[in-house]
Design an enzyme around this catalytic site. Structure first.
Site, short mmCIF file in Angstrom:
data_model
loop_
_atom_site.label_atom_id
_atom_site.label_comp_id
_atom_site.label_asym_id
_atom_site.label_seq_id
_atom_site.Cartn_x
_atom_site.Cartn_y
_atom_site.Cartn_z
CE LYS A 263 2.83 14.97 3.62
NZ LYS A 263 3.11 14.43 2.27
CB SER B 17 6.07 11.86 2.82
OG SER B 17 5.24 12.68 2.01
CB SER C 281 3.88 11.44 -0.64
OG SER C 281 5.25 11.19 -0.46
#
Lengths: 487, 94
Positions: free
Chosen positions: A79, A154, A178
């Site tokens: 990420k 997210s 997330s």
């Protein structure tokens, strides 16, 4: 052989038997990644060239007859809010668009040491604030099961990349759900470890008392293997837990007979989609058939988790994001001629709407006159939420719930209503507030879309969460289904 | 306690965010909706409840007082929007 369907442990076996080389793997993965990128858009920055260099090193080791570790040569993704030395790290924000960190996050160092190969940095909601990846400052990632739908957020890019077969595993971060919410929406395994189990050094901070890094994988065994690589105490993170960490694979395959499993009545109320409920009820029956004793339990302060979260997380964010002022790194507005207006314009032009909204909310909640009513009150209710879990775990080994109240929603469905968007995280938030681990696995499908089953446990009880998840996976085989992407 | 536009402007100043008139309008509405929702916490009696800022009973984490090498200045200023002779350059302050 469709290499992109394989798990890390299956690829490891192929590498050891010399049926494929690490270079073959990276090339096949890069091909899959590039073929699907126009459709999925999971990656902010691909790093295929560096990946090939690393693969050559792993191959040299194999040729020399040296033993390789379980993740060595396995292609993965990170990420884009975890620092990678020499590789752009943007947080999917214009304010960090050109930021190239001069160091690696501890998790990245550990995965490098384990020999895993990074294929790229994945898209997210700007600064990890969001539940759909629609808040990315660059572009939106699509759900591989239905490209009209969001991948969740997210960590949407990380979840989608694994679901689509663009990476074998990936890392995400979870502040209010997330990792687990996008794992549920994309039908993969996602683990939010106990707070302090994985170092946050080099994770670009959003809400420091809640943020935790964890893996996305295709199956539970891979999740255990990635945890073995990334968990552990780190002197560079003062909130890292100085405890002994287990071998997370050690309980896989062991029976769950006699387990006491709690179903919190507050998580099975009206707000949950009937089809999601049906899948979860069936999953609970499966767990019961494996020998667990299932009973209702209560987490009475559940309804307060959302307001507590939406005061605490923005409060911490407003403080953490004060560092983006255009002085030392990141974007700087060109239209200012004095320092204060440079700060104000830089932040106004560099941050997106959701980030600004949370900074405003957090600044307000911490401001003089409102601190007691909002921030301190929220910290106290956080204690009540944590106590609920402590009491439940006196009677139960783990707690089961849906990961999300609905399956992945369509683009634009919730963007006009922040509060409605926040509700998609309603089952995951409490776990972050209590600092305990939560695992989402694919429980089955509703109208062709994956449904996530959340398994919540006591602090540092990840190995046992993986044990029950593995038992479910073995019994149902849900995890082995992949989306049809026509490539 | 409804949040006024003037308060939103004040908070924006504290947060060092330049907002347009339309932003102020929008955030006033949205923040009020979220704060209204947060009001439900007031229904709980928390008089004797201690706050939880961190989930672990963390105490001070100390390290040995010794000088370690720090990162090269060049690497640190490499990301600066503007630098001069190893310093971060900013607009005139006084």
């Amino acid at each position: 052989m469709k290499l992109y369907t394989k798990t890390a442990h299956e690829l490891h076996d192929l590498l050891v038997r010399k049926e494929v080389s690490a270079t073959d793997l990276v090339k096949a993965q890069a091909e899959r990644m590039q073929a699907l990128e126009p459709k999925i858009q999971a990656f902010v920055t691909p790093t295929v060239d560096k990946a090939l260099e690393q693969a050559a090193l792993v191959d040299a080791k194999i040729v020399a007859g040296e033993a390789i570790g379980p993740l060595e040569g396995v292609p993965m993704a990170i990420k884009d809010n975890m620092c990678t030395d020499g590789v752009r790290t943007t947080c999917s924000s214009k304010i960090l668009e050109n930021f190239v960190p001069p160091y690696d996050a501890t998790v990245v160092t550990k995965l490098k040491e384990a020999g895993a190969i990074m294929m790229g940095k994945t898209n997210l909601d700007e600064f990890a604030m969001g539940s759909s990846t629609e808040n990315s400052g660059f572009f939106t990632t699509r759900n591989p099961w239905d490209t009209e739908r969001v991948p969740g957020g997210s960590s949407g890019g990380s979840a989608a990349s694994v679901a689509a077969g663009q990476a074998v595993f990936s890392l995400g971060s979870d502040t209010g759900g997330s990792i687990r919410q996008p794992a549920a929406f994309c039908g993969v395994v996602g683990l939010k470890p106990t707070y302090g189990a994985v170092s946050r050094f080099g994770l670009i901070a959003f809400a420091s008392s809640l943020d935790q890094i964890g893996p996305f994988t295709r199956d539970v065994r891979d999740c255990a293997l990635v945890m073995n690589a990334i968990a552990g105490h780190d002197a560079k993170d003062s909130t890292s837990a100085p405890v002994d960490f287990p071998d997370y694979t050690s309980l896989l395959g062991k029976s769950i007979k006699g387990w006491r499993v709690g179903l919190p009545k507050e998580y099975f109320g009206d707000g949950i989609d009937p089809e999601v409920r049906a899948v979860i009820e069936k999953a609970v029956k499966t767990i019961e058939s494996l020998g667990a004793e299932v009973a209702e339990c209560s987490l009475p302060h559940t309804e307060y988790a959302l307001p507590v979260y939406y005061l605490l997380a923005p409060a911490e964010a407003s403080s953490n994001l004060a560092r983006y002022d255009g002085v030392r790194y990141g974007y700087r507005s060109e239209s200012a001629d004095d320092l204060i207006s440079m700060f104000k314009k830089t932040r106004a032009e560099g941050f997106g709407d959701e980030v600004k909204r949370r900074i405003m909310l957090g600044t307000y909640a911490l401001s003089s006159g409102y601190y007691d009513a909002y921030y301190l009150k929220a910290l106290k209710v956080r204690t009540l939420i944590k106590n609920d879990f402590d009491q439940a775990f006196e009677k139960f080994d783990c707690i089961l719930s849906p990961t999300t109240p609905s399956v992945a929603f369509k683009f634009g469905d919730r963007t006009d209503n922040p509060l409605q968007m926040y509700l998609s995280d309603v089952f995951t938030l409490s776990v972050n507030l209590a600092g305990i681990p939560g695992l989402s696995i694919n429980a089955g499908f509703a109208n062709g879309m994956p449904v996530g089953l959340q398994i919540i446990g006591k602090a540092f009880d990840e190995a046992r969460l993986l044990q029950i998840a593995h038992a479910y996976e073995e019994a149902t085989g849900c995890h082995s289904r992949m989306p049809e992407l026509g490539v | 306690m409804a949040l006024t536009k003037a308060e939103v402007e004040h908070v924006a100043m504290l947060a060092r965010l330049q907002l347009s008139e339309a932003d102020v309008q929008r955030y006033t509405t949205q923040l009020n909706a979220i704060l209204d929702y947060a009001q439900r916490l007031q229904a709980l009696d928390t008089k004797d409840v201690p706050p939880t800022a961190h989930v672990f009973p963390l105490h001070n984490v100390m390290r040995d007082d010794r000088i370690d090498p720090s990162m090269d200045r060049e690497k640190i200023v490499a990301n600066a929007p503007e630098e001069e002779e190893g310093f971060f350059r900013v607009p005139r302050i006084v």
